[in-house]
Design a protein around this motif. Structure first.
Motif, PDB file in Angstrom:
ATOM      1  N   GLU A 165      27.528  92.509 -59.411  1.00  0.00           N
ATOM      2  CA  GLU A 165      28.313  91.274 -59.311  1.00  0.00           C
ATOM      3  C   GLU A 165      27.730  90.291 -60.315  1.00  0.00           C
ATOM      4  OE1 GLU A 165      28.361  87.884 -56.047  1.00  0.00           O
ATOM      5  OE2 GLU A 165      29.565  89.599 -55.391  1.00  0.00           O
ATOM      6  N   ALA A 166      28.527  89.856 -61.258  1.00  0.00           N
ATOM      7  CA  ALA A 166      28.027  89.032 -62.360  1.00  0.00           C
ATOM      8  C   ALA A 166      27.321  87.776 -61.853  1.00  0.00           C
ATOM      9  CB  ALA A 166      29.180  88.643 -63.280  1.00  0.00           C
ATOM     10  N   THR A 167      26.171  87.461 -62.442  1.00  0.00           N
ATOM     11  CA  THR A 167      25.472  86.234 -62.104  1.00  0.00           C
ATOM     12  C   THR A 167      26.231  85.045 -62.697  1.00  0.00           C
ATOM     13  OG1 THR A 167      24.121  86.248 -64.106  1.00  0.00           O
ATOM     14  CG2 THR A 167      23.261  87.458 -62.193  1.00  0.00           C
ATOM     15  N   ALA A 168      25.866  83.858 -62.251  1.00  0.00           N
ATOM     16  CA  ALA A 168      26.506  82.653 -62.793  1.00  0.00           C
ATOM     17  C   ALA A 168      26.269  82.541 -64.299  1.00  0.00           C
ATOM     18  CB  ALA A 168      25.983  81.415 -62.072  1.00  0.00           C
ATOM     19  N   ASP A 169      25.065  82.878 -64.768  1.00  0.00           N
ATOM     20  CA  ASP A 169      24.788  82.827 -66.203  1.00  0.00           C
ATOM     21  C   ASP A 169      25.752  83.734 -66.966  1.00  0.00           C
ATOM     22  OD1 ASP A 169      22.709  81.160 -65.546  1.00  0.00           O
ATOM     23  OD2 ASP A 169      21.137  82.386 -66.462  1.00  0.00           O
ATOM     24  N   THR A 170      26.026  84.901 -66.408  1.00  0.00           N
ATOM     25  CA  THR A 170      26.946  85.831 -67.061  1.00  0.00           C
ATOM     26  C   THR A 170      28.375  85.303 -67.027  1.00  0.00           C
ATOM     27  OG1 THR A 170      25.564  87.736 -66.486  1.00  0.00           O
ATOM     28  CG2 THR A 170      27.862  88.185 -66.999  1.00  0.00           C
ATOM     29  N   ARG A 171      28.787  84.790 -65.872  1.00  0.00           N
ATOM     30  CA  ARG A 171      30.175  84.322 -65.725  1.00  0.00           C
ATOM     31  C   ARG A 171      30.465  83.098 -66.587  1.00  0.00           C
ATOM     32  NH1 ARG A 171      31.043  82.289 -60.880  1.00  0.00           N
ATOM     33  NH2 ARG A 171      28.964  82.572 -60.010  1.00  0.00           N
ATOM     34  N   TYR A 172      29.466  82.218 -66.728  1.00  0.00           N
ATOM     35  CA  TYR A 172      29.708  80.977 -67.463  1.00  0.00           C
ATOM     36  C   TYR A 172      29.176  81.011 -68.893  1.00  0.00           C
ATOM     37  CZ  TYR A 172      31.164  79.093 -62.986  1.00  0.00           C
ATOM     38  OH  TYR A 172      31.830  78.889 -61.805  1.00  0.00           O
ATOM     39  N   GLY A 173      28.626  82.139 -69.289  1.00  0.00           N
ATOM     40  CA  GLY A 173      28.289  82.319 -70.694  1.00  0.00           C
ATOM     41  C   GLY A 173      26.997  81.708 -71.152  1.00  0.00           C
ATOM     42  N   GLY A 174      26.044  81.500 -70.255  1.00  0.00           N
ATOM     43  CA  GLY A 174      24.751  80.967 -70.670  1.00  0.00           C
ATOM     44  C   GLY A 174      24.028  80.315 -69.512  1.00  0.00           C
ATOM     45  N   PRO A 175      22.767  79.955 -69.710  1.00  0.00           N
ATOM     46  CA  PRO A 175      21.994  79.344 -68.633  1.00  0.00           C
ATOM     47  C   PRO A 175      22.500  77.947 -68.303  1.00  0.00           C
ATOM     48  CG  PRO A 175      20.749  79.294 -70.682  1.00  0.00           C
ATOM     49  CD  PRO A 175      21.974  80.116 -70.944  1.00  0.00           C
ATOM     50  N   GLY A 176      22.481  77.614 -67.032  1.00  0.00           N
ATOM     51  CA  GLY A 176      22.888  76.276 -66.612  1.00  0.00           C
ATOM     52  C   GLY A 176      21.717  75.309 -66.642  1.00  0.00           C
ATOM     53  N   PHE A 229      18.481  68.581 -59.111  1.00  0.00           N
ATOM     54  CA  PHE A 229      18.184  68.514 -57.689  1.00  0.00           C
ATOM     55  C   PHE A 229      19.079  67.459 -57.048  1.00  0.00           C
ATOM     56  CE2 PHE A 229      14.450  70.340 -59.550  1.00  0.00           C
ATOM     57  CZ  PHE A 229      13.984  71.251 -58.610  1.00  0.00           C
ATOM     58  N   TYR A 230      19.737  67.820 -55.947  1.00  0.00           N
ATOM     59  CA  TYR A 230      20.587  66.885 -55.225  1.00  0.00           C
ATOM     60  C   TYR A 230      20.173  66.819 -53.763  1.00  0.00           C
ATOM     61  CZ  TYR A 230      23.939  66.662 -59.099  1.00  0.00           C
ATOM     62  OH  TYR A 230      24.545  66.453 -60.316  1.00  0.00           O
ATOM     63  N   GLU A 231      20.245  65.637 -53.232  1.00  0.00           N
ATOM     64  CA  GLU A 231      20.151  65.458 -51.797  1.00  0.00           C
ATOM     65  C   GLU A 231      21.578  65.461 -51.262  1.00  0.00           C
ATOM     66  OE1 GLU A 231      18.429  62.326 -48.437  1.00  0.00           O
ATOM     67  OE2 GLU A 231      18.185  61.895 -50.585  1.00  0.00           O
ATOM     68  N   LEU A 288      20.101  73.076 -57.928  1.00  0.00           N
ATOM     69  CA  LEU A 288      21.361  73.611 -58.431  1.00  0.00           C
ATOM     70  C   LEU A 288      21.242  73.983 -59.898  1.00  0.00           C
ATOM     71  CD1 LEU A 288      23.857  70.922 -57.073  1.00  0.00           C
ATOM     72  CD2 LEU A 288      23.124  73.025 -55.935  1.00  0.00           C
ATOM     73  N   LYS A 289      22.197  74.794 -60.320  1.00  0.00           N
ATOM     74  CA  LYS A 289      22.444  74.989 -61.737  1.00  0.00           C
ATOM     75  C   LYS A 289      23.825  74.411 -62.031  1.00  0.00           C
ATOM     76  CE  LYS A 289      18.735  77.129 -63.140  1.00  0.00           C
ATOM     77  NZ  LYS A 289      18.783  78.463 -63.757  1.00  0.00           N
ATOM     78  N   TYR A 330      29.037  73.889 -60.123  1.00  0.00           N
ATOM     79  CA  TYR A 330      27.749  73.732 -59.455  1.00  0.00           C
ATOM     80  C   TYR A 330      27.451  75.010 -58.688  1.00  0.00           C
ATOM     81  CZ  TYR A 330      28.480  68.774 -60.407  1.00  0.00           C
ATOM     82  OH  TYR A 330      28.707  67.573 -61.032  1.00  0.00           O
ATOM     83  N   VAL A 331      26.270  75.581 -58.918  1.00  0.00           N
ATOM     84  CA  VAL A 331      25.882  76.829 -58.280  1.00  0.00           C
ATOM     85  C   VAL A 331      24.525  76.631 -57.607  1.00  0.00           C
ATOM     86  CG1 VAL A 331      25.370  79.278 -58.621  1.00  0.00           C
ATOM     87  CG2 VAL A 331      27.141  78.173 -60.007  1.00  0.00           C
ATOM     88  N   LEU A 332      24.440  76.981 -56.335  1.00  0.00           N
ATOM     89  CA  LEU A 332      23.178  76.833 -55.605  1.00  0.00           C
ATOM     90  C   LEU A 332      22.127  77.775 -56.165  1.00  0.00           C
ATOM     91  CD1 LEU A 332      21.653  75.660 -53.116  1.00  0.00           C
ATOM     92  CD2 LEU A 332      22.462  77.669 -51.858  1.00  0.00           C
ATOM     93  N   ASP A 333      20.951  77.222 -56.440  1.00  0.00           N
ATOM     94  CA  ASP A 333      19.802  78.024 -56.837  1.00  0.00           C
ATOM     95  C   ASP A 333      18.914  78.274 -55.620  1.00  0.00           C
ATOM     96  OD1 ASP A 333      17.966  79.398 -58.292  1.00  0.00           O
ATOM     97  OD2 ASP A 333      17.171  77.678 -59.374  1.00  0.00           O
TER      98      ASP A 333
END
Length: 273
Positions: A164-175, A179-181, A242-243, A259-262
């Protein structure tokens, strides 16, 4: 009020980027998975570009290994990246170093969190997969629309994982890391496509190189879209890492940011006033 610190914040943080949008876009359109690599020899980049979820497990007699399917809703998952393997959807998270020589995979002694699970099948899952992974395995990778990873033990057991493609793969690069509260309670918010929309209330936090909070938190703002991988429970305040990814060519009425949870780094149950 009950507070639970889950994990220590990492030391290396990225530079600040924009806070959540303050106007309500439509929900982020799901990005299509990147094209899987062509059939090739074992490729570290291909391994690291996917989450590997257990699809089938057969022993040397062709019988299903039921102990590895203790969580029907969340299949056992491996992530292999930068010489580290992570095991999730078990009772405890496990991780360790690995090496690949030809088609041989060797995983070093796995470190594990120390939670106790009420379900004995989950506890047994930890022990079973830990022992299996720390024994030498033959590894095979098949590319395609749904990549497939196969681990074969010396005794003939075969574990098959789908990619299952990671977010980096799906969005074409590192995010970008942020940090969010997330406030304990969602709030009604105006959304052009979703009547009676309830939005997460978030504010950005900042940390220094030692992992300590620094500066002033951002302003509370509604987040008009989901955080991939995050499930909010009303009454629970979280601090999340997050990323943030730029969405290439989003529709005119969709967000240009995903936004993707890390990881969840802090969680607190807040009593209603």
């Amino acid at each position: 009020m009950k507070r639970l610190a889950l994990l220590t914040l990492p030391l290396a943080l990225t530079a600040c980027t924009k806070a959540p949008q303050d106007t309500p876009p439509a929900q982020t359109a799901p990005a299509a998975a990147a094209t899987a690599p062509a059939n090739t020899a074992l490729d570290a980049a291909a391994l690291g570009g996917y989450h590997w979820q257990l699809d089938q497990a057969l022993d040397a007699k062709g019988q299903r290994i039921e102990a590895l399917f203790a969580r029907a809703d969340r299949p056992l998952q491996l992530d292999l990246r930068d010489g580290r393997v992570s095991v999730s959807n078990t009772c405890n998270r496990m991780s360790g170093g690995y090496t690949i020589a030809g088609d041989k995979l060797e995983i070093a002694r796995l470190a594990s969190t120390m939670m106790a699970c009420a379900d004995p099948k989950l506890m047994a899952l930890d022990q079973d997969i830990g022992q299996r992974l720390q024994a030498p395995q033959t590894l095979a990778l098949r590319s395609g629309d749904t990549p497939q990873l196969t681990l074969t033990s010396a005794g003939g057991d075969v574990l098959t994982f789908r990619g299952e493609a990671t977010a980096d793969t799906r969005y074409g690069g590192p995010g970008a890391t942020a940090f969010y509260e997330v406030a304990a309670q969602t709030q009604p918010c105006s959304h052009p496509l979703i009547p009676d929309k309830q939005c997460l209330q978030v504010r950005e936090l900042h940390y220094d190189e030692r992992g300590l909070k620094s500066g002033t938190p951002g302003e509370w703002q509604p987040l008009y879209q989901d955080i991939e991988g995050y499930e909010h429970v009303n009454g629970v305040r979280n601090v999340v890492r997050l990323k943030r990814y730029a969405v290439k060519n989003p529709p005119a009425d969709a967000s240009s940011v995903a936004y993707v949870l890390d990881m969840v780094v802090e969680s607190e149950t807040v009593k209603a006033k």
